[in-house]
Design an enzyme around this catalytic site. Structure first.
Site, mmCIF file in Angstrom:
data_model
loop_
_atom_site.group_PDB
_atom_site.id
_atom_site.type_symbol
_atom_site.label_atom_id
_atom_site.label_comp_id
_atom_site.label_asym_id
_atom_site.label_seq_id
_atom_site.Cartn_x
_atom_site.Cartn_y
_atom_site.Cartn_z
ATOM 1 N N CYS A 77 0.827 -1.198 0.000
ATOM 2 C CA CYS A 77 0.000 0.000 0.000
ATOM 3 C C CYS A 77 0.872 1.264 0.000
ATOM 4 O O CYS A 77 1.596 1.502 -0.947
ATOM 5 C CB CYS A 77 -1.006 -0.046 1.151
ATOM 6 S SG CYS A 77 -2.336 1.167 0.983
ATOM 7 N N HIS A 175 -3.763 -4.828 -0.114
ATOM 8 C CA HIS A 175 -3.310 -5.407 1.157
ATOM 9 C C HIS A 175 -3.404 -6.927 1.072
ATOM 10 O O HIS A 175 -4.485 -7.487 1.259
ATOM 11 C CB HIS A 175 -4.184 -4.906 2.310
ATOM 12 C CG HIS A 175 -3.945 -3.485 2.669
ATOM 13 N ND1 HIS A 175 -2.969 -3.098 3.559
ATOM 14 C CD2 HIS A 175 -4.537 -2.351 2.244
ATOM 15 C CE1 HIS A 175 -2.979 -1.784 3.678
ATOM 16 N NE2 HIS A 175 -3.917 -1.302 2.882
ATOM 17 N N GLU A 177 -2.481 -9.025 3.196
ATOM 18 C CA GLU A 177 -2.845 -9.550 4.523
ATOM 19 C C GLU A 177 -4.343 -9.464 4.791
ATOM 20 O O GLU A 177 -4.844 -10.066 5.743
ATOM 21 C CB GLU A 177 -2.035 -8.838 5.614
ATOM 22 C CG GLU A 177 -2.482 -7.440 5.985
ATOM 23 C CD GLU A 177 -2.075 -6.329 5.014
ATOM 24 O OE1 GLU A 177 -2.349 -5.163 5.347
ATOM 25 O OE2 GLU A 177 -1.508 -6.610 3.940
#
Length: 193
Positions: A77, A175, A177
């Protein structure tokens, strides 16, 4: 394998650490230059505003260290955006790893772009076993235009770089994650590089 998540006060670091743990690895949070240099893999996260994040990097000397790293480095990001030449956000000079300038989406679309989008034109080992048009999770108002270092694209008003790569440096605007099974696969691919 030693995995270091750079902890410079502008990152969504706990969720990345948990995602790495789900893959059966441990990651260390650090801003120690020598520990970062010794790592096998480095993750450079980022959430927030570009100029203040860059000021935090400069205060710890990390702005000089990151571009010199030789091991695989993954910017996420804002981390990816800071690896570019510059960002319109706060008129910020970047690290100059990726030869592209980050710009803001126009007023024609809602910003920030928040939520799920698809990635396509996947052209890197980072996307092994990831299908075209898989969904990933994004939160951003600024983007890197498509350039020679683009390894994945997404569309929001226009086609932009969802991921970049140059040598040992990788960046994802999204992202991983927070991108469910697909994001986990991308993180695993990064750890396997």
């Amino acid at each position: 394998m030693k995995i270091v998540i750079i902890n410079y006060g502008a990152g969504n670091i706990q969720s990345i650490k948990f995602a790495i743990k789900r893959l059966g690895c441990e990651a260390v949070l650090s801003r120690d230059v020598e520990e970062i240099r010794r790592a096998d893999k480095v993750i450079f996260p980022g959430v927030g505003e570009a100029s203040s994040a860059m000021n935090k990097l400069k205060a710890s000397g990390l702005d000089k260290i990151i571009p010199e790293l030789k091991q695989p480095v993954l910017g996420i990001c804002l981390g990816m955006q800071l690896m570019c030449n510059s960002s319109e956000e706060g008129n910020t000079q970047g690290l100059g790893i990726f030869d592209v300038d980050v710009i803001k989406f126009s007023k024609k679309v809602k910003v920030p772009q928040i939520g799920w989008n698809q990635i396509s034109n996947l052209t890197s080992d980072l996307f092994n076993e990831v299908n075209e048009n898989e969904h990933i999770y994004l939160v951003h108002s600024y983007y890197a235009p498509v350039c020679k270092e683009t390894i994945a694209k997404a569309d929001y008003e226009l086609s932009y770089s969802a991921a970049l790569q140059k040598n040992n440096f990788y960046g994802t605007q999204f992202h991983p994650e927070k991108s469910s099974v697909v994001g986990e696969r991308i993180l695993k691919n990064f750890l396997d590089l």
